[in-house]
Design a protein around this motif. Structure first.
Motif, PDB file in Angstrom:
ATOM      1  N   ASP A 174       0.825  -1.197   0.000  1.00 56.64           N
ATOM      2  CA  ASP A 174       0.000   0.000   0.000  1.00 56.64           C
ATOM      3  C   ASP A 174       0.868   1.260   0.000  1.00 56.64           C
ATOM      4  O   ASP A 174       0.533   2.236  -0.649  1.00 56.64           O
ATOM      5  CB  ASP A 174      -0.948   0.010   1.202  1.00 56.64           C
ATOM      6  CG  ASP A 174      -2.066  -1.005   1.085  1.00 56.64           C
ATOM      7  OD1 ASP A 174      -2.694  -1.275   2.108  1.00 56.64           O
ATOM      8  OD2 ASP A 174      -2.305  -1.517  -0.020  1.00 56.64           O
ATOM      9  N   LEU A 175       1.964   1.238   0.749  1.00 56.29           N
ATOM     10  CA  LEU A 175       2.860   2.389   0.767  1.00 56.29           C
ATOM     11  C   LEU A 175       3.439   2.647  -0.617  1.00 56.29           C
ATOM     12  O   LEU A 175       3.514   3.794  -1.059  1.00 56.29           O
ATOM     13  CB  LEU A 175       3.993   2.178   1.776  1.00 56.29           C
ATOM     14  CG  LEU A 175       3.621   2.224   3.245  1.00 56.29           C
ATOM     15  CD1 LEU A 175       4.833   1.863   4.107  1.00 56.29           C
ATOM     16  CD2 LEU A 175       3.092   3.592   3.630  1.00 56.29           C
ATOM     17  N   LEU A 176       3.820   1.600  -1.307  1.00 61.63           N
ATOM     18  CA  LEU A 176       4.358   1.768  -2.651  1.00 61.63           C
ATOM     19  C   LEU A 176       3.291   2.284  -3.608  1.00 61.63           C
ATOM     20  O   LEU A 176       3.565   3.151  -4.432  1.00 61.63           O
ATOM     21  CB  LEU A 176       4.960   0.461  -3.159  1.00 61.63           C
ATOM     22  CG  LEU A 176       6.221  -0.022  -2.443  1.00 61.63           C
ATOM     23  CD1 LEU A 176       6.675  -1.357  -3.016  1.00 61.63           C
ATOM     24  CD2 LEU A 176       7.321   1.003  -2.504  1.00 61.63           C
ATOM     25  N   ASP A 217      12.526   0.765  -9.102  1.00 58.95           N
ATOM     26  CA  ASP A 217      13.629   0.866  -8.146  1.00 58.95           C
ATOM     27  C   ASP A 217      13.180   0.529  -6.731  1.00 58.95           C
ATOM     28  O   ASP A 217      13.878  -0.178  -5.994  1.00 58.95           O
ATOM     29  CB  ASP A 217      14.223   2.280  -8.158  1.00 58.95           C
ATOM     30  CG  ASP A 217      14.932   2.608  -9.462  1.00 58.95           C
ATOM     31  OD1 ASP A 217      15.400   1.671 -10.147  1.00 58.95           O
ATOM     32  OD2 ASP A 217      15.016   3.806  -9.791  1.00 58.95           O
ATOM     33  N   LEU A 218      12.015   1.003  -6.349  1.00 58.83           N
ATOM     34  CA  LEU A 218      11.527   0.744  -4.995  1.00 58.83           C
ATOM     35  C   LEU A 218      11.143  -0.718  -4.798  1.00 58.83           C
ATOM     36  O   LEU A 218      11.268  -1.250  -3.695  1.00 58.83           O
ATOM     37  CB  LEU A 218      10.373   1.686  -4.646  1.00 58.83           C
ATOM     38  CG  LEU A 218      10.805   3.143  -4.483  1.00 58.83           C
ATOM     39  CD1 LEU A 218       9.600   4.046  -4.359  1.00 58.83           C
ATOM     40  CD2 LEU A 218      11.741   3.305  -3.294  1.00 58.83           C
ATOM     41  N   ARG A 219      10.693  -1.360  -5.847  1.00 60.43           N
ATOM     42  CA  ARG A 219      10.438  -2.803  -5.742  1.00 60.43           C
ATOM     43  C   ARG A 219      11.744  -3.567  -5.530  1.00 60.43           C
ATOM     44  O   ARG A 219      11.799  -4.530  -4.773  1.00 60.43           O
ATOM     45  CB  ARG A 219       9.707  -3.307  -6.979  1.00 60.43           C
ATOM     46  CG  ARG A 219       8.248  -2.895  -6.969  1.00 60.43           C
ATOM     47  CD  ARG A 219       7.430  -3.658  -7.986  1.00 60.43           C
ATOM     48  NE  ARG A 219       6.082  -3.136  -7.980  1.00 60.43           N
ATOM     49  CZ  ARG A 219       5.492  -2.551  -9.008  1.00 60.43           C
ATOM     50  NH1 ARG A 219       6.135  -2.437 -10.159  1.00 60.43           N
ATOM     51  NH2 ARG A 219       4.264  -2.082  -8.918  1.00 60.43           N
ATOM     52  N   LYS A 220      12.809  -3.116  -6.205  1.00 59.73           N
ATOM     53  CA  LYS A 220      14.127  -3.727  -5.990  1.00 59.73           C
ATOM     54  C   LYS A 220      14.582  -3.500  -4.551  1.00 59.73           C
ATOM     55  O   LYS A 220      15.158  -4.394  -3.926  1.00 59.73           O
ATOM     56  CB  LYS A 220      15.154  -3.144  -6.959  1.00 59.73           C
ATOM     57  CG  LYS A 220      14.977  -3.575  -8.393  1.00 59.73           C
ATOM     58  CD  LYS A 220      16.002  -2.891  -9.274  1.00 59.73           C
ATOM     59  CE  LYS A 220      15.725  -3.154 -10.735  1.00 59.73           C
ATOM     60  NZ  LYS A 220      16.638  -2.390 -11.604  1.00 59.73           N
ATOM     61  N   LEU A 221      14.321  -2.310  -4.030  1.00 58.25           N
ATOM     62  CA  LEU A 221      14.687  -2.011  -2.647  1.00 58.25           C
ATOM     63  C   LEU A 221      13.892  -2.895  -1.685  1.00 58.25           C
ATOM     64  O   LEU A 221      14.439  -3.415  -0.707  1.00 58.25           O
ATOM     65  CB  LEU A 221      14.443  -0.534  -2.335  1.00 58.25           C
ATOM     66  CG  LEU A 221      14.712  -0.085  -0.902  1.00 58.25           C
ATOM     67  CD1 LEU A 221      16.137  -0.403  -0.476  1.00 58.25           C
ATOM     68  CD2 LEU A 221      14.412   1.403  -0.760  1.00 58.25           C
ATOM     69  N   GLN A 222      12.622  -3.083  -1.980  1.00 61.70           N
ATOM     70  CA  GLN A 222      11.786  -3.947  -1.144  1.00 61.70           C
ATOM     71  C   GLN A 222      12.319  -5.381  -1.161  1.00 61.70           C
ATOM     72  O   GLN A 222      12.409  -6.026  -0.115  1.00 61.70           O
ATOM     73  CB  GLN A 222      10.343  -3.914  -1.623  1.00 61.70           C
ATOM     74  CG  GLN A 222       9.406  -4.737  -0.772  1.00 61.70           C
ATOM     75  CD  GLN A 222       7.972  -4.652  -1.258  1.00 61.70           C
ATOM     76  OE1 GLN A 222       7.707  -4.244  -2.376  1.00 61.70           O
ATOM     77  NE2 GLN A 222       7.053  -5.036  -0.403  1.00 61.70           N
ATOM     78  N   GLU A 223      12.694  -5.874  -2.325  1.00 56.93           N
ATOM     79  CA  GLU A 223      13.265  -7.228  -2.435  1.00 56.93           C
ATOM     80  C   GLU A 223      14.570  -7.336  -1.644  1.00 56.93           C
ATOM     81  O   GLU A 223      14.806  -8.318  -0.948  1.00 56.93           O
ATOM     82  CB  GLU A 223      13.524  -7.581  -3.902  1.00 56.93           C
ATOM     83  CG  GLU A 223      12.270  -7.811  -4.703  1.00 56.93           C
ATOM     84  CD  GLU A 223      12.550  -7.969  -6.192  1.00 56.93           C
ATOM     85  OE1 GLU A 223      13.738  -8.098  -6.591  1.00 56.93           O
ATOM     86  OE2 GLU A 223      11.581  -7.946  -6.974  1.00 56.93           O
ATOM     87  N   PHE A 224      15.411  -6.312  -1.748  1.00 54.80           N
ATOM     88  CA  PHE A 224      16.667  -6.295  -1.005  1.00 54.80           C
ATOM     89  C   PHE A 224      16.385  -6.338   0.495  1.00 54.80           C
ATOM     90  O   PHE A 224      17.011  -7.105   1.232  1.00 54.80           O
ATOM     91  CB  PHE A 224      17.463  -5.035  -1.362  1.00 54.80           C
ATOM     92  CG  PHE A 224      18.738  -4.873  -0.591  1.00 54.80           C
ATOM     93  CD1 PHE A 224      19.890  -5.543  -0.979  1.00 54.80           C
ATOM     94  CD2 PHE A 224      18.790  -4.051   0.521  1.00 54.80           C
ATOM     95  CE1 PHE A 224      21.069  -5.393  -0.269  1.00 54.80           C
ATOM     96  CE2 PHE A 224      19.961  -3.896   1.242  1.00 54.80           C
ATOM     97  CZ  PHE A 224      21.114  -4.570   0.840  1.00 54.80           C
TER      98      PHE A 224
END
Length: 89
Positions: A11-13, A37-44
């Motif tokens: 939801d934040l994304l 990019d933020l999805r990559k950060l979430q995965e990390f």
């Protein structure tokens, strides 16, 4: 079944994506890039056992170094860092 925390993170994304489109009126390409990019950060974060909403500055910098280590161009890494900076503002 997704946990409550996972739902909150998604939801934040989604809210951030709306903010970029409606409030900031950035280009669709920028929205797509920041979202990716933020999805990559979430995965990390998940790989490190962390939650996106609770990352600290050192976690973001570690992620950025990880991106550069994967041979991401410095320009793309800078955009990713900018996406994270905007998200956490």
């Amino acid at each position: 079944m997704a946990s409550l925390q996972d739902t909150m993170t998604r939801d934040l994304l989604a809210e951030f994506e709306i903010y970029l489109r409606v409030e900031k009126r950035v280009s669709p390409n920028t929205v797509d890039g920041y979202t990716r990019d933020l999805r990559k950060l979430q995965e990390f974060a998940e790989c490190c056992g962390l939650k996106l909403a609770r990352l600290k500055q050192e976690d973001i910098l570690r992620w950025n170094q990880d991106l550069l280590g994967r041979r991401l161009s410095s320009r793309s890494a800078a955009r990713a860092l900018n996406a994270a900076r905007s998200f956490f503002k």
